[in-house]
Design a protein around this motif. Structure first.
Motif, short mmCIF file in Angstrom:
data_model
loop_
_atom_site.label_atom_id
_atom_site.label_comp_id
_atom_site.label_asym_id
_atom_site.label_seq_id
_atom_site.Cartn_x
_atom_site.Cartn_y
_atom_site.Cartn_z
N GLY A 1 60.39 28.81 121.74
CA GLY A 1 59.46 29.48 120.84
C GLY A 1 58.54 28.53 120.10
O GLY A 1 57.75 28.96 119.25
N GLY A 2 58.64 27.23 120.39
CA GLY A 2 57.83 26.25 119.70
C GLY A 2 56.35 26.33 120.05
O GLY A 2 55.97 26.83 121.11
N ARG A 3 55.52 25.83 119.12
CA ARG A 3 54.07 25.86 119.30
C ARG A 3 53.48 24.50 118.97
O ARG A 3 53.87 23.84 118.00
N LEU A 4 52.53 24.08 119.78
CA LEU A 4 51.79 22.84 119.56
C LEU A 4 50.32 23.17 119.38
O LEU A 4 49.71 23.83 120.23
N THR A 5 49.74 22.73 118.27
CA THR A 5 48.31 22.90 118.01
C THR A 5 47.63 21.57 118.24
O THR A 5 47.98 20.56 117.62
N CYS A 6 46.65 21.55 119.16
CA CYS A 6 45.94 20.33 119.53
C CYS A 6 44.51 20.36 119.00
O CYS A 6 43.83 21.39 119.12
N PHE A 7 44.07 19.22 118.48
CA PHE A 7 42.69 19.09 118.01
C PHE A 7 41.98 18.01 118.82
O PHE A 7 42.48 16.89 118.96
N ASP A 8 40.80 18.36 119.34
CA ASP A 8 39.99 17.40 120.08
C ASP A 8 38.54 17.87 120.02
O ASP A 8 38.27 19.05 119.78
N ILE A 9 37.62 16.92 120.23
CA ILE A 9 36.20 17.28 120.18
C ILE A 9 35.58 17.46 121.55
O ILE A 9 34.42 17.86 121.65
N SER A 10 36.33 17.19 122.63
CA SER A 10 35.75 17.21 123.97
C SER A 10 36.29 18.37 124.81
O SER A 10 37.45 18.38 125.21
N ALA A 11 35.41 19.30 125.12
CA ALA A 11 35.79 20.38 126.04
C ALA A 11 35.91 19.84 127.46
O ALA A 11 36.69 20.37 128.27
N ARG B 1 49.88 24.02 135.14
CA ARG B 1 50.75 23.61 136.25
C ARG B 1 52.17 23.35 135.78
O ARG B 1 53.13 23.66 136.48
N ALA B 2 52.29 22.78 134.57
CA ALA B 2 53.62 22.45 134.05
C ALA B 2 54.30 23.65 133.40
O ALA B 2 55.47 23.57 133.00
N GLY B 3 53.57 24.76 133.25
CA GLY B 3 54.15 25.96 132.66
C GLY B 3 54.33 25.87 131.15
O GLY B 3 55.18 26.56 130.58
N VAL B 4 53.50 25.05 130.49
CA VAL B 4 53.60 24.93 129.03
C VAL B 4 52.35 25.42 128.31
O VAL B 4 52.23 25.30 127.09
N ASP B 5 51.39 25.97 129.05
CA ASP B 5 50.13 26.39 128.44
C ASP B 5 50.32 27.49 127.41
O ASP B 5 49.52 27.61 126.47
N ASP B 6 51.39 28.26 127.54
CA ASP B 6 51.63 29.32 126.56
C ASP B 6 52.17 28.78 125.24
O ASP B 6 52.26 29.52 124.25
N ARG B 7 52.52 27.51 125.19
CA ARG B 7 53.03 26.89 123.97
C ARG B 7 51.95 26.11 123.21
O ARG B 7 52.20 25.60 122.13
N ILE B 8 50.76 25.99 123.82
CA ILE B 8 49.74 25.09 123.28
C ILE B 8 48.49 25.87 122.88
O ILE B 8 47.96 26.67 123.66
N GLU B 9 48.02 25.60 121.67
CA GLU B 9 46.73 26.12 121.21
C GLU B 9 45.79 24.93 121.05
O GLU B 9 46.07 24.00 120.29
N LEU B 10 44.67 24.96 121.76
CA LEU B 10 43.68 23.89 121.68
C LEU B 10 42.52 24.34 120.80
O LEU B 10 41.94 25.41 121.03
N ARG B 11 42.19 23.53 119.80
CA ARG B 11 41.06 23.81 118.92
C ARG B 11 40.03 22.70 119.08
O ARG B 11 40.30 21.54 118.78
N ILE B 12 38.86 23.09 119.58
CA ILE B 12 37.77 22.13 119.81
C ILE B 12 36.93 22.02 118.54
O ILE B 12 36.44 23.03 118.02
N GLY B 13 36.78 20.81 118.05
CA GLY B 13 35.99 20.59 116.84
C GLY B 13 36.56 19.42 116.06
O GLY B 13 37.60 18.85 116.43
N PRO B 14 35.92 19.03 114.97
CA PRO B 14 36.40 17.92 114.15
C PRO B 14 37.82 18.17 113.66
O PRO B 14 38.10 19.20 113.03
N ALA B 15 38.72 17.22 113.91
CA ALA B 15 40.12 17.39 113.54
C ALA B 15 40.30 17.47 112.03
O ALA B 15 41.17 18.19 111.55
N ALA B 16 39.50 16.73 111.28
CA ALA B 16 39.65 16.75 109.82
C ALA B 16 39.46 18.16 109.29
O ALA B 16 40.23 18.61 108.42
N ASP B 17 38.47 18.87 109.81
CA ASP B 17 38.24 20.25 109.37
C ASP B 17 39.38 21.15 109.82
O ASP B 17 39.85 22.01 109.06
#
Length: 217
Positions: free
Chosen positions: A87-97, A109-125
């Motif tokens: 049930g764990g969740r990973l939130t990722c911050f990056d500026i490059s789509a 492919r690894a079957g972990v995409d349902d555990r990861i939320e990717l947010r594109i934009g400045p990480a500080a914000d």
């Protein structure tokens, strides 16, 4: 017995990787694709033994809520996601789509995409918008070096007691001893600042390009 860490030859490094948790097919192909498609940027990818360590650390702290600052093509996030508790969740911050489009393919492919939320934009914000409570179990910082103090200041107050922050590239290929550019100077200053941060217990390890582990009190 040695009084300091051994220097790693290529052969000894291969032995070390093979006798930890050796990369599986998905990791090997992600590493190979990154090196082939992005040769000038491939050094931003974590080392294979570092990826295995991230999985180990996430499991060790029983991470259910994790954050990554700086995702690139996704090896470190893949490693962390594999170490999350059920049930764990990973939130990722990056500026490059562009770079993270590679990550998305390998997460799936690894079957972990349902555990990861990717947010594109400045990480500080993005970090500033996270809940203002001590709920994070694990965090990994591996983005623009000048931004490290900001990422640290946003993450530490959000880590639960006993939560773990891993910070990459703290040795800058040895240049912290004689900084040559803005990024080197930023990391040298950051290392000095976190050393006296009374909110954490920390250790700096000679893993890859230097990895600081900080346990939040």
């Amino acid at each position: 017995m040695s009084v300091k860490s051994l220097p790693l030859t290529d052969e000894l490094h291969e032995y070390l990787v093979a006798h930890g948790s050796p990369p599986d097919e998905i990791v090997r192909e992600l590493v190979e694709e990154t090196r082939a498609a992005l040769p000038a940027e491939a050094q931003m990818q974590v080392a294979p033994e570092q990826a295995a360590l991230l999985t180990f650390l996430a499991r060790l702290v029983g991470a259910r809520q994790a954050v990554e600052v700086g995702t690139f093509t996704g090896l470190s996030s893949l490693a962390i996601a594999r170490g999350l508790a059920d049930g764990g969740r990973l939130t990722c911050f990056d500026i490059s789509a562009e770079y993270t489009s590679v990550a998305r393919r390998y997460w799936a492919r690894a079957g972990v995409d349902d555990r990861i939320e990717l947010r594109i934009g400045p990480a500080a914000d993005g970090l500033h918008d996270l809940p203002h409570e001590r709920y994070l179990d694990f965090a990994f910082i591996d983005a623009d070096k000048v931004g490290y103090p900001v990422y640290w200041s946003e993450l530490v107050p959000r880590m639960r007691p006993g939560g773990l922050i891993a910070v990459d590239n703290v040795l800058r290929d040895g240049r912290v001893l004689a900084p040559q550019d803005e990024a080197d100077r930023a990391i040298a200053a950051f290392n000095d600042e976190v050393l006296v941060d009374v909110r954490v217990d920390l250790v700096m390890l000679p893993v890859a390009d230097g990895l600081t582990l900080a346990r939040v009190r």
